[in-house]
Design a protein around this motif. Sequence first.
Motif, PDB file in Angstrom:
ATOM      1  N   ASP A 116     -46.393 -34.375  -7.651  1.00 16.43           N
ATOM      2  CA  ASP A 116     -47.195 -34.408  -8.950  1.00 16.43           C
ATOM      3  C   ASP A 116     -48.474 -34.893  -8.659  1.00 16.43           C
ATOM      4  N   TRP A 117     -49.316 -34.034  -8.430  1.00 19.99           N
ATOM      5  CA  TRP A 117     -50.773 -34.363  -8.210  1.00 19.99           C
ATOM      6  C   TRP A 117     -51.822 -34.211  -8.790  1.00 19.99           C
ATOM      7  N   TYR A 118     -52.718 -34.872  -8.602  1.00 23.02           N
ATOM      8  CA  TYR A 118     -54.113 -34.788  -9.422  1.00 23.02           C
ATOM      9  C   TYR A 118     -55.444 -35.359  -8.368  1.00 23.02           C
ATOM     10  N   ALA A 119     -56.465 -34.800  -8.597  1.00 17.34           N
ATOM     11  CA  ALA A 119     -57.801 -35.089  -7.804  1.00 17.34           C
ATOM     12  C   ALA A 119     -58.811 -34.868  -8.530  1.00 17.34           C
ATOM     13  N   LEU A 120     -59.761 -35.780  -8.260  1.00 15.95           N
ATOM     14  CA  LEU A 120     -61.089 -35.672  -8.641  1.00 15.95           C
ATOM     15  C   LEU A 120     -62.119 -35.209  -7.592  1.00 15.95           C
ATOM     16  N   ASN A 121     -62.126 -33.874  -7.668  1.00 16.37           N
ATOM     17  CA  ASN A 121     -62.679 -33.166  -6.199  1.00 16.37           C
ATOM     18  C   ASN A 121     -64.160 -33.532  -5.890  1.00 16.37           C
ATOM     19  N   SER A 122     -65.100 -33.629  -6.918  1.00 11.42           N
ATOM     20  CA  SER A 122     -66.447 -33.602  -6.709  1.00 11.42           C
ATOM     21  C   SER A 122     -67.014 -34.650  -8.086  1.00 11.42           C
ATOM     22  N   ILE A 123     -68.163 -35.434  -7.840  1.00 11.42           N
ATOM     23  CA  ILE A 123     -69.133 -35.795  -8.969  1.00 11.42           C
ATOM     24  C   ILE A 123     -70.378 -35.533  -8.575  1.00 11.42           C
ATOM     25  N   ASP A 124     -70.976 -34.370  -9.389  1.00  8.46           N
ATOM     26  CA  ASP A 124     -72.531 -34.351  -8.857  1.00  8.46           C
ATOM     27  C   ASP A 124     -73.443 -34.673 -10.246  1.00  8.46           C
ATOM     28  N   ALA A 125     -74.688 -35.184  -9.699  1.00  9.22           N
ATOM     29  CA  ALA A 125     -75.352 -35.622 -10.936  1.00  9.22           C
ATOM     30  C   ALA A 125     -76.835 -34.850 -10.819  1.00  9.22           C
ATOM     31  N   TYR A 126     -77.435 -34.545 -12.100  1.00  6.83           N
ATOM     32  CA  TYR A 126     -78.811 -33.802 -12.144  1.00  6.83           C
ATOM     33  C   TYR A 126     -79.795 -34.610 -13.179  1.00  6.83           C
ATOM     34  N   SER A 127     -80.817 -34.325 -12.853  1.00  8.05           N
ATOM     35  CA  SER A 127     -81.714 -35.081 -14.004  1.00  8.05           C
ATOM     36  C   SER A 127     -82.589 -33.681 -14.960  1.00  8.05           C
ATOM     37  N   THR A 128     -82.765 -33.823 -15.972  1.00  7.03           N
ATOM     38  CA  THR A 128     -83.391 -33.031 -16.917  1.00  7.03           C
ATOM     39  C   THR A 128     -84.877 -33.263 -16.939  1.00  7.03           C
ATOM     40  N   PRO A 129     -85.665 -32.348 -17.428  1.00 11.88           N
ATOM     41  CA  PRO A 129     -87.122 -32.737 -17.524  1.00 11.88           C
ATOM     42  C   PRO A 129     -87.415 -33.976 -18.435  1.00 11.88           C
ATOM     43  N   GLN A 130     -88.831 -34.718 -17.995  1.00 12.89           N
ATOM     44  CA  GLN A 130     -88.877 -35.757 -18.703  1.00 12.89           C
ATOM     45  C   GLN A 130     -89.496 -35.296 -19.985  1.00 12.89           C
ATOM     46  N   THR A 137     -79.879 -30.011 -25.026  1.00 10.46           N
ATOM     47  CA  THR A 137     -78.609 -30.276 -25.481  1.00 10.46           C
ATOM     48  C   THR A 137     -77.256 -29.852 -24.608  1.00 10.46           C
ATOM     49  N   ILE A 138     -76.187 -30.203 -24.629  1.00 14.49           N
ATOM     50  CA  ILE A 138     -75.320 -29.910 -23.761  1.00 14.49           C
ATOM     51  C   ILE A 138     -75.141 -28.329 -23.850  1.00 14.49           C
ATOM     52  N   GLN A 139     -75.296 -27.783 -25.120  1.00 15.27           N
ATOM     53  CA  GLN A 139     -75.101 -26.134 -25.048  1.00 15.27           C
ATOM     54  C   GLN A 139     -76.168 -25.686 -24.273  1.00 15.27           C
ATOM     55  N   ALA A 140     -77.306 -26.089 -24.153  1.00 13.60           N
ATOM     56  CA  ALA A 140     -78.610 -25.573 -23.426  1.00 13.60           C
ATOM     57  C   ALA A 140     -78.313 -26.036 -21.939  1.00 13.60           C
ATOM     58  N   VAL A 141     -77.771 -27.032 -21.739  1.00 10.48           N
ATOM     59  CA  VAL A 141     -77.351 -27.433 -20.221  1.00 10.48           C
ATOM     60  C   VAL A 141     -76.231 -26.222 -19.588  1.00 10.48           C
ATOM     61  N   MET A 142     -75.240 -26.147 -20.534  1.00 14.93           N
ATOM     62  CA  MET A 142     -74.187 -25.107 -20.217  1.00 14.93           C
ATOM     63  C   MET A 142     -74.697 -23.726 -19.913  1.00 14.93           C
ATOM     64  N   ASP A 143     -75.749 -23.472 -20.846  1.00 18.02           N
ATOM     65  CA  ASP A 143     -76.244 -22.023 -20.724  1.00 18.02           C
ATOM     66  C   ASP A 143     -77.174 -22.077 -19.220  1.00 18.02           C
ATOM     67  N   ALA A 190     -70.740 -33.716 -24.440  1.00 17.60           N
ATOM     68  CA  ALA A 190     -69.812 -33.254 -23.494  1.00 17.60           C
ATOM     69  C   ALA A 190     -69.283 -31.831 -23.691  1.00 17.60           C
ATOM     70  N   TRP A 191     -69.150 -31.126 -22.405  1.00 18.44           N
ATOM     71  CA  TRP A 191     -68.215 -29.882 -22.573  1.00 18.44           C
ATOM     72  C   TRP A 191     -67.111 -30.080 -21.450  1.00 18.44           C
ATOM     73  N   LEU A 192     -66.043 -29.716 -22.059  1.00 20.34           N
ATOM     74  CA  LEU A 192     -64.737 -29.787 -21.308  1.00 20.34           C
ATOM     75  C   LEU A 192     -64.086 -28.528 -21.172  1.00 20.34           C
ATOM     76  N   LEU A 196     -71.053 -33.956 -18.709  1.00 19.72           N
ATOM     77  CA  LEU A 196     -71.396 -34.920 -19.562  1.00 19.72           C
ATOM     78  C   LEU A 196     -73.066 -35.057 -19.546  1.00 19.72           C
ATOM     79  N   TYR A 197     -73.413 -34.974 -20.700  1.00 21.27           N
ATOM     80  CA  TYR A 197     -75.351 -34.981 -20.906  1.00 21.27           C
ATOM     81  C   TYR A 197     -75.388 -36.294 -21.598  1.00 21.27           C
ATOM     82  N   TYR A 198     -76.235 -37.199 -20.864  1.00 23.23           N
ATOM     83  CA  TYR A 198     -76.667 -38.618 -21.531  1.00 23.23           C
ATOM     84  C   TYR A 198     -77.990 -38.244 -22.026  1.00 23.23           C
ATOM     85  N   PRO A 199     -78.371 -38.077 -23.199  1.00 21.28           N
ATOM     86  CA  PRO A 199     -79.768 -37.937 -23.836  1.00 21.28           C
ATOM     87  C   PRO A 199     -80.716 -39.087 -23.282  1.00 21.28           C
ATOM     88  N   ASN A 200     -80.213 -40.158 -23.538  1.00 21.45           N
ATOM     89  CA  ASN A 200     -81.100 -41.502 -23.296  1.00 21.45           C
ATOM     90  C   ASN A 200     -81.718 -41.552 -21.805  1.00 21.45           C
TER      91      ASN A 200
END
Length: 464
Positions: free
Chosen positions: A346-360, A367-373, A424-426, A445-449
């Motif tokens: 009975d296994w589970y794993a979080l393989n990676s966490i990557d982070a990005y910044s959007t333009p100032q 929006t999260i929709q634009a990020v996914m596009d 968020a998009w899941l 996950l997109y953090y607007p602030n």
Amino acid sequence: MKLRSLALACLLALGATACGPTSPEPSPEPSSTPAEETGVSTAAATATRIYAYEPTGTHELSFETLGTFETRNNKRVLVIRGTTNRYLQDVFSFVPDDAFGTANIISERRFEVVLEEGHELNTVLSGLPLFISIDTFTGYPTRYYARLVVAPRFFDLRGSTSINIHEDVEPKYVWNAARTDNLMYRGRVDAAASSLIVTAPDGTPVVTRVDADTFQLDWRYPAVHQAIDPHTTPLTFTATLNDGTVVSRTARPVARVTELAISTNDDPYNTWPSQACLPAVYNCIHALPASTLDYGACGTQRQVSRCMYASACEVLPGQPLSLTEIDSASLEPARLAFNQGSSSTDWYALNSIDAYSTPQCPATPVTIQAVMDHFNATTQTLPPAEYGEFTDRAGLVDNFFFGSSSSPLLAAIDSFAGGGPIQAWLAWEEISCHNCHDYAEYAVLYYPNSRKVIVLKGHHGYDW
């Protein structure tokens, strides 16, 4: 009527007078309403009069370039004299949304603008244009506007040309030590000399060497007023040249009309809008250390003032959406903690966490929709957006990665990304597994602030 136009009308009503000629010329009836006409002129260093006119020739305006100082009502004032080609009915001087100076008709086609020493004179010399409404008995239209720029300039240079005194004296943004005054008037002298001394009865500048053959002249307002009033008193420049020769030159600093424009538009604020912060000035300011006091290299005092407290997004052009990878190593302990307890059945794993910044300063809202596009258009590392669902922070409660609102993993990501609202998009998809079930899990996950994007990839499964 627009509020600004109403304010302007009120200002002009306050300035109305009964001055005018005794027998005005008849005003021709226009055949049609003319288009706005604007004339602009700048004055050369030797010009004694500056002219501006609208192309049809209906209105012509000129000013003596050299302002003169007088004492009126026990106050020192600068007087600037103008002439029109039409009989005058009224003149009124103002700056945006405020009466400023005093305009008087002195004969049928001549008038003057009077600026009191102190706030009025300093404000205009520092670069604020002065507007003048001019009403005439003749011509069409019978009201037009003038825009006047008055600046300190050197004039009447005499003596050794080994001392090159630049005509312009420019207002610069330079804090004093106490940061109580940021306006400095700055001139320049070129001389291949080991020293330069400036003398006068009063109003002498502070002289600073800039490089091998350049010297800087600095005045705060009280000293620059002393230097130009009266304008008949010159400054004496004495230089010891590099070969040991001592030479001298004199120059008179004066208050000069350097720019003149006229317009028949009924709203001078539209014709001559206030200048916004320029990107080049903004970038120059923010390239300097925080401890900087002298911003003279970035532009004039008013150009720098407009940018000093402006935000980047008010000034810089909007940027297209991009995702710039940032360091997410601080989330590694949270990833490892999440993986504790996984077993072979009975296994589970979080393989990676990557982070990005959007333009100032994005060109369009992020929006999260634009990020996914953007992800789907530029990478193949995530399923198409339509395979998942869009949600917010509340929708994370039952997700594989987070499980509950008290999730330690979500708390760690909040700390990294700054918290606040989440878009968020899941998504999940079944992956091939022999004699077992295995599911890939994705969360974006997109953090607007904070403008940060967090991408999580993992999987979980069990044996049959």
